[in-house]
Design a protein around this motif. Structure first.
Motif, PDB file in Angstrom:
ATOM      1  N   UNK A 197      -2.117 -40.143  -0.458  1.00  0.00           N
ATOM      2  CA  UNK A 197      -3.086 -39.264   0.198  1.00  0.00           C
ATOM      3  C   UNK A 197      -2.979 -37.888  -0.438  1.00  0.00           C
ATOM      4  N   UNK A 198      -4.108 -37.252  -0.678  1.00  0.00           N
ATOM      5  CA  UNK A 198      -4.101 -35.988  -1.399  1.00  0.00           C
ATOM      6  C   UNK A 198      -3.402 -34.874  -0.591  1.00  0.00           C
ATOM      7  N   UNK A 199      -2.767 -33.934  -1.323  1.00  0.00           N
ATOM      8  CA  UNK A 199      -2.098 -32.788  -0.712  1.00  0.00           C
ATOM      9  C   UNK A 199      -2.291 -31.563  -1.595  1.00  0.00           C
ATOM     10  N   UNK A 200      -2.656 -30.451  -0.968  1.00  0.00           N
ATOM     11  CA  UNK A 200      -2.972 -29.205  -1.660  1.00  0.00           C
ATOM     12  C   UNK A 200      -1.919 -28.151  -1.327  1.00  0.00           C
ATOM     13  N   UNK A 201      -1.500 -27.390  -2.332  1.00  0.00           N
ATOM     14  CA  UNK A 201      -0.532 -26.323  -2.096  1.00  0.00           C
ATOM     15  C   UNK A 201      -1.181 -25.215  -1.264  1.00  0.00           C
ATOM     16  N   UNK A 202      -0.506 -24.854  -0.163  1.00  0.00           N
ATOM     17  CA  UNK A 202      -0.973 -23.739   0.668  1.00  0.00           C
ATOM     18  C   UNK A 202      -0.236 -22.447   0.308  1.00  0.00           C
ATOM     19  N   UNK A 203       1.082 -22.544   0.180  1.00  0.00           N
ATOM     20  CA  UNK A 203       1.887 -21.415  -0.285  1.00  0.00           C
ATOM     21  C   UNK A 203       3.202 -21.966  -0.822  1.00  0.00           C
ATOM     22  N   UNK A 204       4.219 -21.126  -0.950  1.00  0.00           N
ATOM     23  CA  UNK A 204       5.468 -21.526  -1.610  1.00  0.00           C
ATOM     24  C   UNK A 204       6.142 -22.744  -0.969  1.00  0.00           C
ATOM     25  N   UNK A 205       6.023 -22.889   0.340  1.00  0.00           N
ATOM     26  CA  UNK A 205       6.752 -23.984   0.993  1.00  0.00           C
ATOM     27  C   UNK A 205       5.891 -24.796   1.960  1.00  0.00           C
ATOM     28  N   UNK A 206       4.576 -24.758   1.790  1.00  0.00           N
ATOM     29  CA  UNK A 206       3.704 -25.536   2.672  1.00  0.00           C
ATOM     30  C   UNK A 206       2.569 -26.200   1.890  1.00  0.00           C
ATOM     31  N   UNK A 207       2.257 -27.417   2.332  1.00  0.00           N
ATOM     32  CA  UNK A 207       1.149 -28.188   1.785  1.00  0.00           C
ATOM     33  C   UNK A 207       0.152 -28.471   2.899  1.00  0.00           C
ATOM     34  N   UNK A 208      -1.127 -28.496   2.563  1.00  0.00           N
ATOM     35  CA  UNK A 208      -2.166 -28.952   3.488  1.00  0.00           C
ATOM     36  C   UNK A 208      -2.526 -30.376   3.100  1.00  0.00           C
ATOM     37  N   UNK A 209      -2.530 -31.291   4.093  1.00  0.00           N
ATOM     38  CA  UNK A 209      -2.565 -32.725   3.789  1.00  0.00           C
ATOM     39  C   UNK A 209      -3.755 -33.429   4.430  1.00  0.00           C
ATOM     40  N   UNK A 210      -4.378 -34.320   3.678  1.00  0.00           N
ATOM     41  CA  UNK A 210      -5.390 -35.214   4.228  1.00  0.00           C
ATOM     42  C   UNK A 210      -4.665 -36.431   4.800  1.00  0.00           C
TER      43      UNK A 210
END
Length: 496
Positions: A170-183
């Motif tokens: 499942x795709x995941x996008x970098x939000x910042x240094x230690x967080x990802x936003x996930x589908x």
């Protein structure tokens, strides 16, 4: 059988057959990488291996584009074949049969190795050292909402009681240094497991393995039944357990040879904007939306880590080759288990996993006593009753005189054999599980994860008595064997 146990072994095998294009010139991770990958799809060129990324010179980090895309006509499915232990010249049907055959075997559990024997532990980042921006993650498409680090990795999560571990993509996008936003769609198995953690009032532990042995993302894209561990199934494919090692901060086993492992927890309620992102149906998405946040608690990686990257979009790319092949294998297994007269199944990659073709034996009518509508209904009952239905909105049913891996043959059969009358040629079924990314769905269908299905009947056997059925006027059928052999042997003599 050749079980490639790491991404690096896989790259080495591809390089032997000319399927790696090493790019040492400086390339910008911001859009240029994605454009090169897309162009490589269009040309069926070797997989680009980027070694010099803008802003990351000297880091040793690399990107591998188009990891399981199509290759040149000499070995069109080489990347897919090597991933499942077959020689590069294997055919689509050989790959599907291999995966379907493994479904009938008991799973083989992984082998747990010590941390010191696991290359993924060469570098361990904790606390303030965690930085997702350390890696040259590309901004792939011009309209994307951010940098996507997870386009061809494996998400690993297990139920709170520990009885089921699920491996998915499942795709995941970098939000910042230690967080990802996930589908994480709630209809998918990762979403089902997350819901169990939510019921307990706890964030879901998760590990994201990037750059694993090539078979793992293949089975991660397969619509296996809920409760089935993909790592055990992959063991059955190879006849031996794959190697795993305990993660650092979550109670999850991760691939020992992975290039990068990202560990953490998916929040109960924290969200971040994710998207838009080009997806497998082949269209630009126009907007993003709030998605669950994955807070990172550890990153481990190999020296000179290699990140695999998929530039999703119009066919043919990895969504088509991986999902199409594995879904066909799962459906073939289910139809065999139902003892239906099915020879093979195939998704023509050019249809973006929206069009499944099922070939039945030419003697199906005599051997079963069924009419075509009855056979269509039995096939529908099998395919539409489980997770395999998600990628089967349109099905063509043909006899096995058609080469279903040849798009031209399939189009010819559909055009000439399927009657336009809805009572004979097209059989429609009520809404069943579907992928919400399909662009023709309305809002209600997208939110319910359900839409109607159709099977196009292209069968002859119950329309014509034996001996009077139309015969394909092909080279093989149209001339005596002696003439065929003579022409083939003299082909160059004719001046060709």
């Amino acid at each position: 059988m050749n079980h490639l146990r790491s991404l690096r072994e896989y790259i080495a095998e591809l390089d032997k057959i000319g399927e790696i294009q090493r790019i040492d010139a400086e390339v910008d991770w911001n859009l240029e990488v994605g454009a090169i990958i897309r162009r490589s799809y269009d040309l069926q060129a070797p997989a680009p291996l980027f070694t010099n990324l803008t802003g990351y010179s000297g880091s040793g980090f690399r990107l591998l584009g188009a990891p399981v895309a199509l290759s040149n006509p000499r070995h069109r499915l080489a990347r897919l074949a090597l991933s499942v232990g077959l020689p590069p010249e294997a055919t689509g049907q050989q790959i599907v049969d291999r995966l379907a055959d493994a479904r009938a075997k008991p799973g083989i559990p992984p082998v747990v190795v010590a941390a010191e024997a696991a290359p993924c532990k060469q570098n361990i980042l904790l606390g303030d050292d965690i930085d997702l921006l350390k890696f040259p993650t590309p901004w792939i498409h011009g309209n994307d909402g951010g940098r996507y680090i997870q386009t061809f990795g494996t998400n690993i999560a297990k139920t709170p009681d520990g009885t089921w571990t699920n491996w998915s993509v499942n795709r995941m996008m970098i939000h910042d240094r230690n967080r990802l936003a996930c589908l994480i769609p709630r209809s998918q198995q990762l979403g089902i497991i997350r819901a169990l953690w939510t019921e307990r009032g706890e964030p879901m532990p998760i590990a994201l393995a990037l750059g694993t042995e090539p078979g793992l993302p293949i089975v991660g894209g397969m619509p296996l039944p809920a409760g089935m561990d993909e790592s055990h199934y992959l063991g059955a494919v190879f006849g031996e357990g794959i190697e795993l090692v305990p993660a650092e901060t979550v109670d999850i086993l991760v691939p020992a040879t992975a290039e990068i492992v990202i560990e953490g927890f998916v929040s109960l309620d924290e969200t971040a904007m994710e998207g838009p992102f080009n997806e497998y149906p082949g269209y630009n998405s126009s907007e993003g939306s709030p998605k669950p946040v994955f807070t990172v608690t550890a990153i481990t990686h190999r020296d000179g880590a290699i990140l695999p990257v998929v530039a999703a979009g119009p066919p043919v790319e990895e969504d088509d080759t991986v999902i199409g092949t594995t879904a066909a294998a799962e459906i073939l297994y289910l139809l065999r288990e139902a003892r239906l007269p099915v020879s093979s199944t195939w998704y023509n990659f050019e249809a973006a996993v929206h069009w499944l073709t099922v070939a039945v034996r030419q003697d199906w009518h005599e051997s079963t006593g069924l009419g075509s509508h009855e056979l269509v209904d039995k096939i529908a009952d099998v395919i539409f009753s489980g997770p395999a239905a998600v990628h089967a909105p349109k099905i063509l049913l043909v006899e096995d005189d058609v080469d279903i891996t040849d798009l031209a043959d399939v189009v010819w059969a559909f055009a000439t054999r399927s009657h336009p009358d809805v009572d004979r040629g097209a059989f429609h079924y009520p809404p069943e599980l579907t992928d919400p990314l399909t662009v023709y769905l309305n809002d209600e269908e997208k939110h319910s994860f359900a839409a109607g299905k159709v099977i196009y009947n292209c069968l002859f056997a119950d329309l014509f008595p034996q001996g009077r059925r139309p015969v394909k006027g092909s080279y093989r059928n149209g001339w005596p064997a002696e003439i065929q052999e003579r022409v083939l042997s003299r082909w160059e003599e004719y001046g060709y």
